[in-house]
Design a protein around this motif. Sequence first.
Motif, PDB file in Angstrom:
ATOM      1  N   GLN A 108      13.862  29.559  52.411  1.00  0.00           N
ATOM      2  CA  GLN A 108      12.602  28.894  52.738  1.00  0.00           C
ATOM      3  C   GLN A 108      12.828  27.983  53.925  1.00  0.00           C
ATOM      4  OE1 GLN A 108      10.597  26.825  49.554  1.00  0.00           O
ATOM      5  NE2 GLN A 108       9.091  25.900  50.938  1.00  0.00           N
ATOM      6  N   ASP A 109      12.002  28.178  54.937  1.00  0.00           N
ATOM      7  CA  ASP A 109      12.084  27.372  56.153  1.00  0.00           C
ATOM      8  C   ASP A 109      10.691  26.804  56.416  1.00  0.00           C
ATOM      9  OD1 ASP A 109      13.273  26.276  58.473  1.00  0.00           O
ATOM     10  OD2 ASP A 109      12.504  27.931  59.689  1.00  0.00           O
ATOM     11  N   ASP A 110      10.464  25.589  55.967  1.00  0.00           N
ATOM     12  CA  ASP A 110       9.159  24.944  56.066  1.00  0.00           C
ATOM     13  C   ASP A 110       8.123  25.770  55.300  1.00  0.00           C
ATOM     14  OD1 ASP A 110       7.306  23.037  56.779  1.00  0.00           O
ATOM     15  OD2 ASP A 110       6.974  23.832  58.787  1.00  0.00           O
ATOM     16  N   ARG A 111       7.112  26.295  55.978  1.00  0.00           N
ATOM     17  CA  ARG A 111       6.043  27.047  55.302  1.00  0.00           C
ATOM     18  C   ARG A 111       6.360  28.534  55.158  1.00  0.00           C
ATOM     19  NH1 ARG A 111       0.975  25.247  58.893  1.00  0.00           N
ATOM     20  NH2 ARG A 111       2.485  25.822  60.486  1.00  0.00           N
ATOM     21  N   VAL A 112       7.525  28.942  55.606  1.00  0.00           N
ATOM     22  CA  VAL A 112       7.900  30.350  55.636  1.00  0.00           C
ATOM     23  C   VAL A 112       8.925  30.654  54.549  1.00  0.00           C
ATOM     24  CG1 VAL A 112       9.034  32.142  57.008  1.00  0.00           C
ATOM     25  CG2 VAL A 112       7.429  30.560  58.093  1.00  0.00           C
ATOM     26  N   LEU A 113       8.684  31.740  53.801  1.00  0.00           N
ATOM     27  CA  LEU A 113       9.679  32.246  52.864  1.00  0.00           C
ATOM     28  C   LEU A 113      10.165  33.600  53.377  1.00  0.00           C
ATOM     29  CD1 LEU A 113      11.142  31.862  50.116  1.00  0.00           C
ATOM     30  CD2 LEU A 113       9.408  33.397  49.150  1.00  0.00           C
ATOM     31  N   LEU A 114      11.458  33.708  53.556  1.00  0.00           N
ATOM     32  CA  LEU A 114      12.073  34.941  54.021  1.00  0.00           C
ATOM     33  C   LEU A 114      12.736  35.638  52.840  1.00  0.00           C
ATOM     34  CD1 LEU A 114      13.844  33.517  57.213  1.00  0.00           C
ATOM     35  CD2 LEU A 114      11.573  34.564  57.067  1.00  0.00           C
ATOM     36  N   VAL A 115      12.538  36.940  52.739  1.00  0.00           N
ATOM     37  CA  VAL A 115      13.115  37.719  51.652  1.00  0.00           C
ATOM     38  C   VAL A 115      13.261  39.149  52.122  1.00  0.00           C
ATOM     39  CG1 VAL A 115      10.846  38.227  50.626  1.00  0.00           C
ATOM     40  CG2 VAL A 115      12.900  38.283  49.182  1.00  0.00           C
ATOM     41  N   HIS A 116      14.255  39.857  51.601  1.00  0.00           N
ATOM     42  CA  HIS A 116      14.406  41.253  52.016  1.00  0.00           C
ATOM     43  C   HIS A 116      13.335  42.137  51.389  1.00  0.00           C
ATOM     44  CE1 HIS A 116      16.224  44.894  53.467  1.00  0.00           C
ATOM     45  NE2 HIS A 116      16.313  45.374  52.244  1.00  0.00           N
ATOM     46  N   ALA A 117      13.114  41.973  50.074  1.00  0.00           N
ATOM     47  CA  ALA A 117      12.178  42.831  49.353  1.00  0.00           C
ATOM     48  C   ALA A 117      10.951  42.033  48.916  1.00  0.00           C
ATOM     49  CB  ALA A 117      12.895  43.490  48.172  1.00  0.00           C
ATOM     50  N   THR A 118      10.935  41.557  47.645  1.00  0.00           N
ATOM     51  CA  THR A 118       9.788  40.785  47.161  1.00  0.00           C
ATOM     52  C   THR A 118      10.234  39.416  46.670  1.00  0.00           C
ATOM     53  OG1 THR A 118       9.968  41.646  44.896  1.00  0.00           O
ATOM     54  CG2 THR A 118       8.574  42.879  46.459  1.00  0.00           C
ATOM     55  N   ALA A 119       9.312  38.470  46.725  1.00  0.00           N
ATOM     56  CA  ALA A 119       9.630  37.102  46.332  1.00  0.00           C
ATOM     57  C   ALA A 119       9.661  36.923  44.827  1.00  0.00           C
ATOM     58  CB  ALA A 119       8.602  36.143  46.935  1.00  0.00           C
ATOM     59  N   ASP A 120       8.970  37.788  44.075  1.00  0.00           N
ATOM     60  CA  ASP A 120       8.913  37.621  42.624  1.00  0.00           C
ATOM     61  C   ASP A 120      10.230  38.001  41.950  1.00  0.00           C
ATOM     62  OD1 ASP A 120       8.145  40.175  43.566  1.00  0.00           O
ATOM     63  OD2 ASP A 120       7.373  40.721  41.605  1.00  0.00           O
ATOM     64  N   GLU A 121      10.829  39.111  42.355  1.00  0.00           N
ATOM     65  CA  GLU A 121      12.109  39.545  41.781  1.00  0.00           C
ATOM     66  C   GLU A 121      12.968  40.116  42.904  1.00  0.00           C
ATOM     67  OE1 GLU A 121      13.315  39.193  38.875  1.00  0.00           O
ATOM     68  OE2 GLU A 121      11.626  38.723  37.565  1.00  0.00           O
ATOM     69  N   PRO A 122      13.505  39.260  43.771  1.00  0.00           N
ATOM     70  CA  PRO A 122      14.203  39.762  44.960  1.00  0.00           C
ATOM     71  C   PRO A 122      15.385  40.666  44.646  1.00  0.00           C
ATOM     72  CG  PRO A 122      14.498  37.379  44.703  1.00  0.00           C
ATOM     73  CD  PRO A 122      13.440  37.784  43.749  1.00  0.00           C
ATOM     74  N   ALA A 123      16.060  40.445  43.529  1.00  0.00           N
ATOM     75  CA  ALA A 123      17.241  41.235  43.203  1.00  0.00           C
ATOM     76  C   ALA A 123      16.896  42.629  42.687  1.00  0.00           C
ATOM     77  CB  ALA A 123      18.096  40.509  42.169  1.00  0.00           C
ATOM     78  N   LEU A 124      15.624  42.893  42.401  1.00  0.00           N
ATOM     79  CA  LEU A 124      15.212  44.229  41.960  1.00  0.00           C
ATOM     80  C   LEU A 124      14.931  45.155  43.143  1.00  0.00           C
ATOM     81  CD1 LEU A 124      12.846  43.498  38.930  1.00  0.00           C
ATOM     82  CD2 LEU A 124      15.273  44.128  38.913  1.00  0.00           C
ATOM     83  N   TRP A 125      14.895  44.592  44.339  1.00  0.00           N
ATOM     84  CA  TRP A 125      14.697  45.375  45.573  1.00  0.00           C
ATOM     85  C   TRP A 125      13.434  46.236  45.501  1.00  0.00           C
ATOM     86  CZ3 TRP A 125      17.948  42.779  48.234  1.00  0.00           C
ATOM     87  CH2 TRP A 125      19.246  42.509  47.786  1.00  0.00           C
ATOM     88  N   ARG A 126      12.326  45.642  45.073  1.00  0.00           N
ATOM     89  CA  ARG A 126      11.069  46.385  45.044  1.00  0.00           C
ATOM     90  C   ARG A 126      10.497  46.522  46.453  1.00  0.00           C
ATOM     91  NH1 ARG A 126       9.491  44.175  39.704  1.00  0.00           N
ATOM     92  NH2 ARG A 126       8.487  42.407  40.696  1.00  0.00           N
TER      93      ARG A 126
END
Length: 250
Positions: A108-126
């Motif tokens: 999280q960088d200020d108002r921005v959330l960076l994630v590869h897949a999804t923010a709800d379950e990032p480790a599931l790689w949806r």
Amino acid sequence: MRLALLSDLHANLQALEACLAHAQAQGAERLAFLGDLVGYGADPGPVVRRIMDLADEGALVLKGNHDDMAAHPPAGNTTLGESTAWWTHEQLDVVQRAFLAGLPMTVQDDRVLLVHATADEPALWRYVYDAQVAALSLEAAGKLEGVRYVFGGHVHRQSLYYRGADDKLISFVPTAGVAVPVSARRHWLATIGSVGQPRDGSPKAMYAVFDTTQAQLTFHRVAYDHHAAAEAIRDAGLPDFFADRLELGR
């Protein structure tokens, strides 16, 4: 500030360097790499080395599923990604493997959330292929204080979603090179595409630039020597399919 967003490099050094040069020409002041630095491509070592140097200079770097597999290769060999995980692992030195293993899932960088897949379950790689999955990701991100934007990769396509006045999630098809106003009054989710392996029918590399001052998001396509990148894959003895994808953009 102009933040360049790059994802899914997939060990494609030619595409990476082309996008970095393009981002510099666009006035990018900071870089963010949203995972999958390796996998499929012929140059995992040089790509990881390049990103490590950029991280030392302040670039944000996240972990993708292929980075995780390269650091900890699976016992099985049932997917295309798994078929090259051991090969990639062996191309990396101990320091590079540790770098990939230690990368965060989200930033999280200020108002921005960076994630590869999804923010709800990032480790599931949806994969964010539709508004339903995008809504789940945005809902999870909305629980984090101040977050208005979610930027990810993983799907190898460029897309944009936002919540309308009735709270319904609306999808928007971006046009390369055209700035999209993304007011912080709304919540936004974008998949910024793949630098190293586009899959929308064009071989041009993908990335995006977020102008935090103007509240504008611009998706870009960058021509590069994809034939050289494909030939490097064949020369490395990797499956021809990975090379064909670069030439066809599929």
